[in-house]
Write a protein that holds these residues in place. Structure first.
Motif, short mmCIF file in Angstrom:
data_model
loop_
_atom_site.label_atom_id
_atom_site.label_comp_id
_atom_site.label_asym_id
_atom_site.label_seq_id
_atom_site.Cartn_x
_atom_site.Cartn_y
_atom_site.Cartn_z
N GLY A 1 33.44 26.33 -22.38
CA GLY A 1 33.60 24.95 -22.83
C GLY A 1 33.82 24.02 -21.64
N ASP A 2 34.92 23.26 -21.67
CA ASP A 2 35.22 22.35 -20.57
C ASP A 2 36.19 22.97 -19.57
OD1 ASP A 2 37.46 22.42 -22.14
OD2 ASP A 2 37.78 20.24 -22.16
N LYS A 3 36.30 24.29 -19.61
CA LYS A 3 37.21 25.01 -18.72
C LYS A 3 36.44 25.93 -17.78
CE LYS A 3 40.93 23.44 -20.87
NZ LYS A 3 41.87 22.49 -20.23
N LEU A 4 37.05 26.19 -16.64
CA LEU A 4 36.55 27.20 -15.72
C LEU A 4 37.53 28.37 -15.71
CD1 LEU A 4 35.56 24.98 -12.65
CD2 LEU A 4 34.01 25.99 -14.34
N ARG A 5 36.98 29.57 -15.70
CA ARG A 5 37.82 30.77 -15.64
C ARG A 5 37.32 31.69 -14.52
NH1 ARG A 5 40.30 33.30 -21.09
NH2 ARG A 5 41.67 31.55 -21.59
#
Length: 733
Positions: free
Chosen positions: A160-164
């Motif tokens: 989504g709008d996150k980086l992991r």
């Protein structure tokens, strides 16, 4: 027994031998007690001294004190003596290579001539541990960031709008992995895109220097990304370098650290000198240590020497011996119940339910929150390794579901025990009605055997059989030997030929610090899959390029860039089941998909039924040595009389008579085997130290004494043979 067999054995094999002959320890422990003087006499041997020093430089200081009678505390002195005895047993009995305790070589079946041992040859390879060099670089770059190139963490992916991404945490000698998450932003995207191909801090800082953000503030932000491992330096020790010190020295010169580079290069030259000479090497090692300690960053780091020995006395095997090796696989395909990796099977079920026939990006797929949490897919990992369940803390009488072949062997054991017989023979008639449990075994795999010569007779003991690839037991010895490198290339070429329409790619990952002794290897496989490793060239298959889908119940790992199925390969002897990194575990399991890579005999159940299991033999092959599975309560009286030598020997004699145990046995603890003379009080004492916290005690007969100890030059051995498939495998679809 009718079993089709479609495998060949290579014409060359690996010979592994201990540093010293069997009689060294047998003579030392032949009496009821071992004198300090007898041990000190063996310590005069320069090769033995060096082997113990390499195994533990810190312990060597205690050895020197004990040797010079400077160890005034009796209990400490006794403990040092026991440790030295264990080392002497190791270097004269156990053939599995470890430092200088045992060596290895490439030999050939029906070799026409004895090997020329006088010819110049590389006999050893000494290098500084990868962990030590990595610690050095960490300390250097904690102070100096500017001149290094940094790369984006190759486990990075979007949700989504996150980086992991995965961050590695090293603490107190242990390694763990955590998933970090942060929000996407335009500035961060610019930095990460730039760093994909490598960039300096100043280049990355310039990307976000605007709207009142000073260059200093931008650089501080970049340094924070480095600390949280979102971007990583590309200067690291390589697992593929023949001379790690020299390699790191060149890297440091490239960023202007010339003084440190010079020290490392001088230390490397001293190691080369050590490998080429026959002088007393311990003073030389100490000079290397003193040289390295001139580097401030190494003052607090343990400096560990790793050594691979390529010395053996040589062993000529006839091609007739190959038939024994082939027979071993034939019977194991009957006796072994077969094995499917249950975690992988459960993963397939979950994948099909959730994704159907869709293709899913690997990194997103294995996200524990948004994809499939691979390490939690199943709590049951399937068939345990031999005797694992016997050694574990379980209920006294666990339920067992025995098949007909298990019952047949159990009846033979019961009959042999009833008649005081020391050997059980399995023949083809016994196996007539049993079918092959599994046909689908790996394209290449290894067998480890002991060759036991008894006058004119040659016995073969099977130690283990299987592996996802024959390279597992070969790779770490390629780093300092052209012969081993050529051998590994031959195996690799066979495997790739059998996988014509697929690409075999080696997984490059350091699961935890301190494993470099089994991970270093030569670079002989074209394609690589780096995990938290900064490899960035055209033959690297990055994690974000990989996808997964199902095809007729088979998991397919797919490279979007290469438009090909990828077969991951873990070409080391690392026990990957201990890893806590899901993506590494998944790739490790995937290499053996639909394959049975564990062909070793599975006699766990016998240890739950019988205290004594006689030797099991098939067509001249010792499938299992005689063993004793004893309860800890039997040794309670021994622990109560540790200070009474006469009582210890008396109780040892009673135990031996009651359970028909020979005086020389191997105590098995995990992967370790330690020779014990039950008629020697010093051996009994170190044996009792080892079993103090064990609930069960597993003993094996020591075959080399009963069959081969007829002169002073007999060496224990392990012969590693390579099996490979004859025909090309069928491709899916």
């Amino acid at each position: 027994m009718s079993v089709e067999f479609d495998y060949h054995i290579l014409d060359s094999f690996v010979l592994r031998e201990p540093l010293m002959p069997v009689n060294l320890f047998l003579d030392l422990a032949s009496g009821s007690q071992i004198s300090d003087e007898a041990i000190k006499q063996h310590l005069q041997n320069k090769d033995i001294r060096e082997a113990i020093f390499i195994a533990s430089p810190s312990f060597w200081n205690q050895v020197e004190k004990w040797e010079n009678d400077n160890c005034t505390d009796f209990k400490k002195a006794e403990k040092v003596k026991m440790s030295i005895l264990k080392y002497l047993a190791r270097l004269s009995v156990r053939a599995t290579p470890f430092g200088l305790f045992a060596g290895c070589s490439i030999e050939y079946f029906d070799s026409p001539n004895e090997p020329d041992r006088t010819a110049p040859q590389v006999t050893r390879k000494t290098f500084i541990s990868h962990t030590c060099l990595e610690d050095l670089l960490k300390k250097i770059f904690a102070k100096r960031f500017k001149n290094c190139t940094y790369l984006t963490n190759n486990t990075l992916y979007e949700i989504g709008d996150k980086l992991r991404y995965v961050r590695q945490i090293d603490s107190k000698g242990t390694t763990s992995f955590v998933i970090e998450e942060l929000s996407k932003s335009d500035e961060l995207s610019k930095i990460l895109n730039k760093a994909k191909s490598g960039a300096h801090i100043s280049e990355l800082g310039n990307l976000i220097q605007h709207r009142g953000v000073t260059l200093s503030e931008a650089n501080e932000f970049i340094e924070e990304l480095i600390k949280i491992q979102l971007i990583n330096r590309d200067i690291r020790p390589s697992l593929y370098e023949q001379n790690p010190l020299s390699y790191v020295s060149l890297l440091l010169k490239g960023i202007g650290q010339n003084s440190i580079a010079k020290v490392l290069e001088e230390a490397n030259n001293q190691l080369i000198e050590i490998d080429s000479g026959r002088f007393d090497k311990i003073p030389q090692y100490k000079r290397v240590l003193n040289k390295l300690l001139l580097v401030d960053e190494l003052n607090q780091s343990p400096i560990i020497f790793n050594v691979i020995s390529y010395n053996t006395t040589g062993l000529i095997l006839s091609k007739k011996t190959k038939q024994h090796f082939l027979n071993a696989v034939k019977i194991m395909k009957i006796l072994n119940s077969g094995h499917k990796e249950k975690r992988l099977e459960d993963f397939k079920i979950q994948f099909e339910k959730r994704y159907g026939d869709r293709k899913v990006r690997l990194l997103n797929l294995l996200d524990p929150d948004y994809g499939i949490d691979y390490l939690s897919v199943s709590s049951n990992l399937g068939v345990s390794k031999i005797m694992t369940s016997f050694m574990s803390e379980k209920e006294s009488y666990p339920e067992m579901n025995l098949g007909s072949i298990d019952l047949m062997i159990a009846r033979k054991v019961a009959h042999a025990n009833l008649n005081n017989e020391e050997e059980i023979e399995i023949n083809d008639i016994d196996l007539t009605h049993y079918r092959n449990n599994h046909e689908n075994i790996p394209d290449t795999f290894s067998g480890i055997f002991e060759i036991i010569k008894k006058k004119e007779e040659e016995l073969v003991r099977l130690r283990s059989l299987g592996g996802s690839s024959a390279l597992n037991l070969i790779s770490r010895f390629t780093i300092g030997s052209d012969a081993f490198c050529d051998y590994a290339k031959k195996i690799s070429n066979i495997e790739q030929k059998l996988r014509k329409d697929q690409i075999i790619a080696e997984v490059v990952h350091i699961p935890e610090s301190g494993l470099e002794t089994i991970l270093v290897r030569s670079d002989y496989i074209k394609y690589k899959i780096p995990i938290l490793a900064d490899l960035n060239h055209e033959n690297c298959i990055q994690l974000d390029d990989l996808s997964v889908f199902l095809n007729n119940g088979t998991i397919i790992l797919w490279s979007e860039r290469l438009q090909s199925e990828i077969i991951p390969s873990i070409n080391t002897s690392h026990n990957f089941e201990s890893s806590s990194l899901p993506i590494y575990r998944f790739l490790c399991d995937l290499q053996s998909q639909n394959k049975n890579s564990a062909l070793s005999p599975d006699f766990d159940y016998l240890g739950k039924i019988f205290l004594h299991i006689p030797r099991i033999v098939y067509k001249g092959i010792i499938v299992s040595p005689a063993l004793w599975c004893l309860e800890k309560e039997l040794f309670k009286i021994f622990h109560e009389n540790l200070d009474d030598n006469h009582k210890l020997l008396s109780e040892g004699e009673k135990l031996r008579k009651e359970y028909r145990i020979p005086k020389l046995v191997l105590y098995i603890q995990g992967d370790s085997e330690i020779l014990v003379n039950l008629e020697n009080v010093d051996c009994l004492k170190y044996f009792l130290q080892l079993i103090k916290n064990q609930s069960k005690v597993l003993l094996h007969e020591f075959l080399f004494d009963s069959h081969t100890y007829q002169n002073d030059n007999v060496h224990a051995n392990e012969v590693v043979v390579t099996y490979y498939k004859k025909e090309e495998r069928k491709q899916y679809g």
